[in-house]
Design a protein around this motif. Structure first.
Motif, PDB file in Angstrom:
ATOM      1  N   ALA A 165      26.098 -55.381  83.470  1.00  0.00           N
ATOM      2  CA  ALA A 165      24.751 -54.960  83.093  1.00  0.00           C
ATOM      3  C   ALA A 165      23.872 -54.875  84.334  1.00  0.00           C
ATOM      4  O   ALA A 165      23.915 -55.744  85.207  1.00  0.00           O
ATOM      5  CB  ALA A 165      24.152 -55.947  82.094  1.00  0.00           C
ATOM      6  N   GLY A 166      23.088 -53.808  84.412  1.00  0.00           N
ATOM      7  CA  GLY A 166      22.275 -53.570  85.586  1.00  0.00           C
ATOM      8  C   GLY A 166      22.974 -52.760  86.647  1.00  0.00           C
ATOM      9  O   GLY A 166      22.398 -52.475  87.699  1.00  0.00           O
ATOM     10  N   GLY A 167      24.227 -52.368  86.384  1.00  0.00           N
ATOM     11  CA  GLY A 167      24.979 -51.568  87.336  1.00  0.00           C
ATOM     12  C   GLY A 167      24.558 -50.107  87.297  1.00  0.00           C
ATOM     13  O   GLY A 167      23.647 -49.714  86.566  1.00  0.00           O
ATOM     14  N   PRO A 168      25.243 -49.251  88.057  1.00  0.00           N
ATOM     15  CA  PRO A 168      24.834 -47.844  88.174  1.00  0.00           C
ATOM     16  C   PRO A 168      24.911 -47.086  86.860  1.00  0.00           C
ATOM     17  O   PRO A 168      24.135 -46.157  86.631  1.00  0.00           O
ATOM     18  CB  PRO A 168      25.805 -47.276  89.208  1.00  0.00           C
ATOM     19  N   GLU A 169      25.852 -47.454  85.962  1.00  0.00           N
ATOM     20  CA  GLU A 169      25.985 -46.730  84.705  1.00  0.00           C
ATOM     21  C   GLU A 169      25.064 -47.262  83.617  1.00  0.00           C
ATOM     22  O   GLU A 169      24.795 -46.578  82.638  1.00  0.00           O
ATOM     23  CB  GLU A 169      27.440 -46.809  84.208  1.00  0.00           C
ATOM     24  N   ALA A 170      24.586 -48.484  83.743  1.00  0.00           N
ATOM     25  CA  ALA A 170      23.711 -49.085  82.735  1.00  0.00           C
ATOM     26  C   ALA A 170      22.652 -49.942  83.415  1.00  0.00           C
ATOM     27  O   ALA A 170      22.634 -51.166  83.278  1.00  0.00           O
ATOM     28  CB  ALA A 170      24.521 -49.922  81.749  1.00  0.00           C
ATOM     29  N   PRO A 171      21.734 -49.320  84.165  1.00  0.00           N
ATOM     30  CA  PRO A 171      20.705 -50.105  84.848  1.00  0.00           C
ATOM     31  C   PRO A 171      19.729 -50.776  83.885  1.00  0.00           C
ATOM     32  O   PRO A 171      19.140 -51.807  84.207  1.00  0.00           O
ATOM     33  CB  PRO A 171      19.995 -49.062  85.722  1.00  0.00           C
ATOM     34  N   GLU A 172      19.551 -50.196  82.696  1.00  0.00           N
ATOM     35  CA  GLU A 172      18.697 -50.768  81.663  1.00  0.00           C
ATOM     36  C   GLU A 172      19.505 -50.916  80.385  1.00  0.00           C
ATOM     37  O   GLU A 172      20.479 -50.167  80.163  1.00  0.00           O
ATOM     38  CB  GLU A 172      17.476 -49.878  81.408  1.00  0.00           C
ATOM     39  N   PRO A 173      19.131 -51.870  79.496  1.00  0.00           N
ATOM     40  CA  PRO A 173      19.897 -52.028  78.251  1.00  0.00           C
ATOM     41  C   PRO A 173      20.021 -50.739  77.456  1.00  0.00           C
ATOM     42  O   PRO A 173      21.075 -50.449  76.887  1.00  0.00           O
ATOM     43  CB  PRO A 173      19.103 -53.092  77.492  1.00  0.00           C
ATOM     44  N   ALA A 174      18.945 -49.927  77.417  1.00  0.00           N
ATOM     45  CA  ALA A 174      18.997 -48.687  76.635  1.00  0.00           C
ATOM     46  C   ALA A 174      20.046 -47.732  77.159  1.00  0.00           C
ATOM     47  O   ALA A 174      20.641 -46.963  76.387  1.00  0.00           O
ATOM     48  CB  ALA A 174      17.621 -48.021  76.629  1.00  0.00           C
ATOM     49  N   ASP A 175      20.313 -47.757  78.471  1.00  0.00           N
ATOM     50  CA  ASP A 175      21.306 -46.852  79.055  1.00  0.00           C
ATOM     51  C   ASP A 175      22.713 -47.147  78.541  1.00  0.00           C
ATOM     52  O   ASP A 175      23.561 -46.254  78.482  1.00  0.00           O
ATOM     53  CB  ASP A 175      21.276 -46.948  80.575  1.00  0.00           C
ATOM     54  N   ALA A 176      22.962 -48.412  78.189  1.00  0.00           N
ATOM     55  CA  ALA A 176      24.285 -48.762  77.686  1.00  0.00           C
ATOM     56  C   ALA A 176      24.544 -48.124  76.326  1.00  0.00           C
ATOM     57  O   ALA A 176      25.690 -47.802  75.984  1.00  0.00           O
ATOM     58  CB  ALA A 176      24.427 -50.274  77.583  1.00  0.00           C
ATOM     59  N   TYR A 177      23.482 -47.933  75.532  1.00  0.00           N
ATOM     60  CA  TYR A 177      23.641 -47.371  74.192  1.00  0.00           C
ATOM     61  C   TYR A 177      23.469 -45.857  74.167  1.00  0.00           C
ATOM     62  O   TYR A 177      23.886 -45.207  73.204  1.00  0.00           O
ATOM     63  CB  TYR A 177      22.622 -47.999  73.239  1.00  0.00           C
ATOM     64  N   ALA A 178      22.848 -45.299  75.201  1.00  0.00           N
ATOM     65  CA  ALA A 178      22.494 -43.878  75.172  1.00  0.00           C
ATOM     66  C   ALA A 178      23.713 -42.982  75.002  1.00  0.00           C
ATOM     67  O   ALA A 178      23.678 -41.991  74.268  1.00  0.00           O
ATOM     68  CB  ALA A 178      21.734 -43.506  76.440  1.00  0.00           C
ATOM     69  N   GLY A 179      24.820 -43.298  75.669  1.00  0.00           N
ATOM     70  CA  GLY A 179      25.972 -42.420  75.631  1.00  0.00           C
ATOM     71  C   GLY A 179      27.002 -42.787  74.591  1.00  0.00           C
ATOM     72  O   GLY A 179      28.082 -42.176  74.562  1.00  0.00           O
ATOM     73  N   ALA A 180      26.738 -43.792  73.747  1.00  0.00           N
ATOM     74  CA  ALA A 180      27.733 -44.251  72.781  1.00  0.00           C
ATOM     75  C   ALA A 180      27.345 -43.831  71.368  1.00  0.00           C
ATOM     76  O   ALA A 180      26.161 -43.756  71.023  1.00  0.00           O
ATOM     77  CB  ALA A 180      27.860 -45.774  72.846  1.00  0.00           C
TER      78      ALA A 180
END
Length: 563
Positions: free
Chosen positions: A401-416
């Motif tokens: 978490a916080g890495g280049p693909e998911a810098p914010e929590p919302a980014d982790a869900y955006a592509g799923a």
């Protein structure tokens, strides 16, 4: 009103549990004043410094619990007899289930001794305390788990009890305490003005050690006590002394500690004016520990919905061939079952991918479990070894978490397309609420408060059942319309029940409710300080209560006025 906020190991420091919730609560109530009284257990936390404090935080007082707080002061003969009497009551209540009523008498007796004379820390570490404890363990009626306690066990429990009771020796309780001079050194005229006597309400963030100062403020000054628990504190103590751990204490010590923490929780629930669990799972634990159902009011945790607005309000429902899991990587999250379920999903839907987005591992157990999950993923997909942190063509990716693909929590869900929770043990599932705020359909295991959070907006399956988990995920991945409907319903439910605004509004109402049902009492303050609620509310209303000719005198603080 002025709130005495009692925290343990978190706010107002930059690290620690419940820090974010406390910060949002304080900032969300600018019309109240806060005195923060914090128990700090780790010097590293103090070195990390405070968070930025808003102007409504008037004062921060900390207690360094890694060192005795009374300077090793010793008692005289009369006070030693007094200590022996009260400590015997406490020890008897811990060793004999039929003597639970003596817990409060022993606890408050020790608190009054510490307030008047000090020296409690030294007394609890004394040979006299160990002998009293040994006698209580061997007395007729002692519970089976403590009868075989050895001298080593008595010493170990005495050390643990002394640390647990250090809040009794703090100089937070106003005049008469052993360290009142410290208040005057801080610029206050009159020691009581800076202590918990000045609070209109004490708000404890747990029913454990943080609530001890609130118990004493109620006993000494009549200050109402409100207790909030986001998670089962008593259960955490049971797990911390689990016999399966390599560093676990012996059985008799664990039994005595469990009895102490159980007795403390029961007394906190009894004395509190209002108890606010974060979910029904916590509420059931509190009822089992003796909390009066009439005092319980569920107030769900709140998340900042604006952080997820961009994803939640977009028309993009995510990639229908991608599952996402987020959270702390630890055994309770049961990633093993998720990986086995994904192997079945991959067999029946070959193009599916799984993203595991975990918080940075903390501690040896977390690192070992992460390594185990990586190894298992490599075994399940031998021709497609999972990537380390980058999302590529691999079916499983482990990301931080916080890495280049998911810098914010919302980014982790955006592509799923679907968010998955596979836990075998869970409290309030914040990651699930995040997915709901992003408008994602969810598949979860039936643990903790999951059903309470999801309602009818997601699929819930039994824990430890990879086949059921796989079937539910496949059903959603194959039906775009259903995923959209469930995602929209989930977002609406989360916005209604699980936002910061909802949480703050509920506590604003709780403060007023507690104060309105508490008897009036004088609030000792520093000279010239305001006295909220010191006068009748109707004193400031410019109307006539009777006929036009009626004149009535209504008290307004120290004086009176005609209306």
């Amino acid at each position: 009103m002025r709130i005495g906020l009692l925290t343990d190991g978190g706010y107002p420091y930059a690290t620690g549990e419940l820090r974010l919730w406390c910060e949002r609560l304080v900032r969300g109530l600018p019309d109240h004043e806060f005195d923060v009284h914090a128990l700090v257990r780790d010097p590293r936390q103090e070195r990390a410094g405070l968070v930025g404090l808003p102007p409504q935080v008037l004062r921060v007082r900390t207690a360094r619990l890694w060192e005795p707080v009374d300077g090793g002061r010793a008692h005289g003969r009369r006070d030693r007899r007094r200590f022996a009497e009260h400590f015997a009551q406490l020890a008897h209540s811990l060793c004999d289930e039929g003597a639970a009523d003596s817990f409060a008498a022993g606890l408050y007796g020790l608190a009054e001794l510490a307030r008047e004379r000090g020296g409690l820390c030294a007394a609890l570490r004394s040979e006299r305390a160990v002998r009293i404890l040994e006698s209580a363990c061997r007395a007729p009626g002692a519970r089976r788990g403590v009868r075989d306690a050895t001298v080593t066990d008595h010493l170990a429990f005495a050390r643990a009890l002394e640390q647990a009771l250090r809040p009794l020796s703090l100089d937070w309780y106003g005049a008469g305490g052993p360290a009142d001079d410290r208040e005057a050194e801080d610029g206050w005229e009159g020691a009581r003005a800076g202590g918990l006597a000045a609070a209109d309400i004490c708000h404890a963030t747990t029913a454990g050690a943080a609530a001890l100062p609130g118990l004493l403020a109620k006993r000494f000054f009549g200050t109402p006590l409100l207790v909030t628990e986001y998670g089962v504190g008593l259960r955490a103590h049971y797990l911390a002394t689990d016999g399966a751990r390599e560093d676990a204490l012996r059985g008799p010590v664990r039994a005595l500690l469990a009895a102490f923490h159980g007795g403390l929780a029961a007394e906190v629930y009894r004395a509190a004016h209002l108890v606010t669990p974060g979910d029904a799972h916590t509420r059931r634990w509190q009822e089992r520990c003796g909390a009066d159902r009439a005092k319980l009011r569920t107030i769900h945790p709140g998340l900042a919905a604006d952080r997820f607005a961009e994803v939640g309000e977009s028309d993009d429902a995510g990639d229908p061939d991608t599952l996402v899991w987020t959270g702390r990587i630890e055994p309770a999250k049961d990633l093993v079952s998720l990986l086995h379920a994904f192997a079945e999903i991959r067999r029946r839907r070959p193009g599916t991918r799984l993203r595991v987005v975990g918080a940075p591992a903390q501690g040896g157990e977390a690192h070992a479990y992460l390594a185990h999950c990586r190894t298992l993923a490599a075994q399940l997909f031998p021709d497609e070894a999972p990537g380390a942190y980058a999302v590529g063509e691999n079916p499983v990716s482990f990301e931080e978490a916080g890495g280049p693909e998911a810098p914010e929590p919302a980014d982790a869900y955006a592509g799923a397309g679907v968010a998955v929770l596979s836990s075998s043990v869970e409290g309030f599932p914040l990651s699930l609420v995040e997915a709901m705020l992003c408008g994602r359909a969810t598949v979860s295991t039936d643990v903790g408060a999951v059903v309470e959070v999801v309602g009818g907006t997601g699929l819930v399956v039994p824990p430890h059942n990879p086949k059921a988990l796989a079937d539910a995920c496949l059903g959603l991945l194959a039906d775009d319309d259903r995923r959209r409907r469930l995602g929209a319903a989930a977002r609406s439910r989360a916005l209604e029940l699980f936002t910061v605004e909802q949480n703050v509004a509920a506590f604003r109402a709780a403060y007023l409710d507690v104060l309105s049902h508490s008897p009036g009492r004088p609030a000792p303050r520093a000279p010239g300080a305001p006295l909220p609620f010191a006068g009748a509310a109707e004193a400031g209303v410019p109307v006539r209560w009777a006929g036009p000719a009626a004149r009535e005198t209504v008290g307004a603080g120290a004086g009176s006025r005609d209306v």
